[in-house]
Motif scaffolding. Sequence first.
Motif, PDB file in Angstrom:
ATOM      1  N   PRO A 110       0.753  -1.330   0.090  1.00  9.46           N
ATOM      2  CA  PRO A 110      -0.015  -0.114  -0.177  1.00  9.46           C
ATOM      3  C   PRO A 110       0.905   1.250   0.122  1.00  9.46           C
ATOM      4  N   GLN A 111       2.269   1.137   0.590  1.00 10.21           N
ATOM      5  CA  GLN A 111       2.985   2.419   0.384  1.00 10.21           C
ATOM      6  C   GLN A 111       3.627   2.742  -0.659  1.00 10.21           C
ATOM      7  N   ALA A 112       3.616   1.957  -1.814  1.00 15.63           N
ATOM      8  CA  ALA A 112       4.477   1.876  -3.178  1.00 15.63           C
ATOM      9  C   ALA A 112       3.820   2.749  -3.803  1.00 15.63           C
ATOM     10  N   LYS A 113       4.530   3.546  -4.649  1.00 11.42           N
ATOM     11  CA  LYS A 113       4.180   4.384  -5.755  1.00 11.42           C
ATOM     12  C   LYS A 113       3.941   3.607  -7.001  1.00 11.42           C
ATOM     13  N   TYR A 114       3.049   4.095  -7.789  1.00 14.26           N
ATOM     14  CA  TYR A 114       3.074   3.363  -9.192  1.00 14.26           C
ATOM     15  C   TYR A 114       3.195   4.506 -10.586  1.00 14.26           C
ATOM     16  N   GLN A 115       3.922   3.910 -11.511  1.00 16.19           N
ATOM     17  CA  GLN A 115       4.285   4.608 -12.600  1.00 16.19           C
ATOM     18  C   GLN A 115       3.942   3.886 -13.834  1.00 16.19           C
ATOM     19  N   THR A 116       3.172   4.273 -14.793  1.00 12.11           N
ATOM     20  CA  THR A 116       3.134   3.625 -16.159  1.00 12.11           C
ATOM     21  C   THR A 116       4.148   3.836 -16.927  1.00 12.11           C
ATOM     22  N   CYS A 117       4.854   2.579 -17.556  1.00 12.69           N
ATOM     23  CA  CYS A 117       6.140   2.516 -18.094  1.00 12.69           C
ATOM     24  C   CYS A 117       5.948   3.722 -19.080  1.00 12.69           C
ATOM     25  N   CYS A 118       7.020   4.521 -19.487  1.00 14.51           N
ATOM     26  CA  CYS A 118       6.855   5.734 -20.403  1.00 14.51           C
ATOM     27  C   CYS A 118       7.072   5.080 -21.921  1.00 14.51           C
ATOM     28  N   VAL A 119       7.639   3.953 -22.228  1.00 18.66           N
ATOM     29  CA  VAL A 119       7.633   3.432 -23.549  1.00 18.66           C
ATOM     30  C   VAL A 119       6.177   3.009 -23.695  1.00 18.66           C
ATOM     31  N   HIS A 120       5.481   2.232 -22.749  1.00 19.94           N
ATOM     32  CA  HIS A 120       3.962   1.886 -23.067  1.00 19.94           C
ATOM     33  C   HIS A 120       3.091   3.172 -23.425  1.00 19.94           C
ATOM     34  N   LEU A 121       3.367   4.028 -22.364  1.00 19.11           N
ATOM     35  CA  LEU A 121       2.351   5.156 -22.557  1.00 19.11           C
ATOM     36  C   LEU A 121       2.886   6.018 -23.739  1.00 19.11           C
ATOM     37  N   ALA A 122       4.061   5.906 -24.398  1.00 17.46           N
ATOM     38  CA  ALA A 122       4.481   6.566 -25.731  1.00 17.46           C
ATOM     39  C   ALA A 122       3.509   5.767 -26.814  1.00 17.46           C
ATOM     40  N   ARG A 123       3.795   4.619 -26.715  1.00 18.63           N
ATOM     41  CA  ARG A 123       3.164   3.658 -27.823  1.00 18.63           C
ATOM     42  C   ARG A 123       1.612   3.975 -28.009  1.00 18.63           C
ATOM     43  N   ASN A 124       0.974   4.112 -26.678  1.00 26.19           N
ATOM     44  CA  ASN A 124      -0.431   4.228 -26.603  1.00 26.19           C
ATOM     45  C   ASN A 124      -0.841   5.735 -27.010  1.00 26.19           C
ATOM     46  N   ILE A 125      -0.069   6.517 -26.913  1.00 22.96           N
ATOM     47  CA  ILE A 125      -0.041   7.850 -27.500  1.00 22.96           C
ATOM     48  C   ILE A 125      -0.175   7.718 -29.000  1.00 22.96           C
ATOM     49  N   ALA A 126       0.881   7.265 -29.425  1.00 22.91           N
ATOM     50  CA  ALA A 126       1.427   7.132 -30.889  1.00 22.91           C
ATOM     51  C   ALA A 126      -0.006   6.298 -31.740  1.00 22.91           C
ATOM     52  N   HIS A 127      -0.856   5.401 -30.821  1.00 20.38           N
ATOM     53  CA  HIS A 127      -1.798   4.801 -31.179  1.00 20.38           C
ATOM     54  C   HIS A 127      -3.010   5.775 -31.513  1.00 20.38           C
ATOM     55  N   LYS A 128      -2.945   6.711 -30.837  1.00 15.64           N
ATOM     56  CA  LYS A 128      -4.131   7.673 -30.855  1.00 15.64           C
ATOM     57  C   LYS A 128      -4.036   9.010 -31.526  1.00 15.64           C
ATOM     58  N   VAL A 129      -3.114   9.045 -32.177  1.00 17.66           N
ATOM     59  CA  VAL A 129      -2.957  10.281 -33.098  1.00 17.66           C
ATOM     60  C   VAL A 129      -2.890   9.814 -34.464  1.00 17.66           C
ATOM     61  N   ARG A 130      -3.329  10.902 -35.349  1.00 14.81           N
ATOM     62  CA  ARG A 130      -2.993  10.605 -36.681  1.00 14.81           C
ATOM     63  C   ARG A 130      -1.765  10.467 -37.121  1.00 14.81           C
ATOM     64  N   VAL A 131      -1.520   9.330 -38.349  1.00 13.57           N
ATOM     65  CA  VAL A 131      -0.113   9.146 -38.724  1.00 13.57           C
ATOM     66  C   VAL A 131       0.469  10.073 -39.138  1.00 13.57           C
ATOM     67  N   SER A 132       0.075  11.159 -39.740  1.00  8.08           N
ATOM     68  CA  SER A 132       0.788  12.432 -40.234  1.00  8.08           C
ATOM     69  C   SER A 132       1.402  13.151 -38.852  1.00  8.08           C
ATOM     70  N   ASP A 133       0.858  13.032 -37.649  1.00  3.16           N
ATOM     71  CA  ASP A 133       1.202  13.724 -36.436  1.00  3.16           C
ATOM     72  C   ASP A 133       2.155  13.030 -35.619  1.00  3.16           C
ATOM     73  N   ARG A 134       2.044  11.661 -36.056  1.00  2.00           N
ATOM     74  CA  ARG A 134       2.702  10.473 -35.145  1.00  2.00           C
ATOM     75  C   ARG A 134       4.258  10.916 -34.894  1.00  2.00           C
ATOM     76  N   ALA A 135       5.049  11.165 -35.645  1.00  2.00           N
ATOM     77  CA  ALA A 135       6.379  11.459 -35.382  1.00  2.00           C
ATOM     78  C   ALA A 135       6.572  12.774 -34.660  1.00  2.00           C
ATOM     79  N   GLU A 136       5.763  13.827 -34.903  1.00  2.00           N
ATOM     80  CA  GLU A 136       5.997  15.161 -33.887  1.00  2.00           C
ATOM     81  C   GLU A 136       5.577  14.959 -32.639  1.00  2.00           C
ATOM     82  N   VAL A 137       4.379  14.259 -32.505  1.00  2.00           N
ATOM     83  CA  VAL A 137       3.528  14.059 -31.160  1.00  2.00           C
ATOM     84  C   VAL A 137       4.918  13.190 -30.325  1.00  2.00           C
ATOM     85  N   CYS A 138       5.283  12.153 -30.698  1.00  4.63           N
ATOM     86  CA  CYS A 138       6.216  11.116 -30.246  1.00  4.63           C
ATOM     87  C   CYS A 138       7.408  12.250 -29.791  1.00  4.63           C
TER      88      CYS A 138
END
Length: 182
Positions: A110-138
């Motif tokens: 219960p005392q532990a902190k939690y963080q989503t892996c940045c690589v997974h978070l970045a992948r999730n973001i990449a899948h939610k944006v237009r392909v034309s914006d993907r490189a810039e967003v990432c």
Amino acid sequence: MTETSEHIEKMYGHHYTPQTISNMTKVMVEHVDVFMKRPLEKRYVCVYIAAGIREVGTKEVLTYAVAPTESAYIWKELLQDVKQRGTEQILLFISDGLIGIVNVIQEIHPQAKYQTCCVHLARNIAHKVRVSDRAEVCEDFKSVYRSDDEEAGKAALATFCDKWKTAYPRVVKSLFSFTHNS
């Protein structure tokens, strides 16, 4: 071998001669070699590995499971196993954001902190944006997780959110909730 001997002496309070260190290293290398060269199955359903980082910075595989699918239930069993074998405190968990994992972590540590892996978070973001914006967003998002410290990371996140909030409000909202629930 002197550096290894000094390191072992600091960790365990016992001095080993260079010859003993050499012999121990030879035996360990043989074990590692056998392990690394052993034949593997042609197919694995899935393998989950929990790795820990000690306070001195070294890494250790704590436990693993072979299971048909990833689930919070499997991770609960793994974390209970780690706790039963002596781990009393884990400061930070980093995972892929599996649904239910935060509840499992809070139940067992219960005392532990939690963080989503940045690589997974970045992948999730990449899948939610237009392909034309993907490189810039990432590329923009990299400035968040590659920041030198927390303050710079927060500033980079604010800049990222300001830039992309109109084009991708759901992405920005998910990042906002992520940073305020972790």
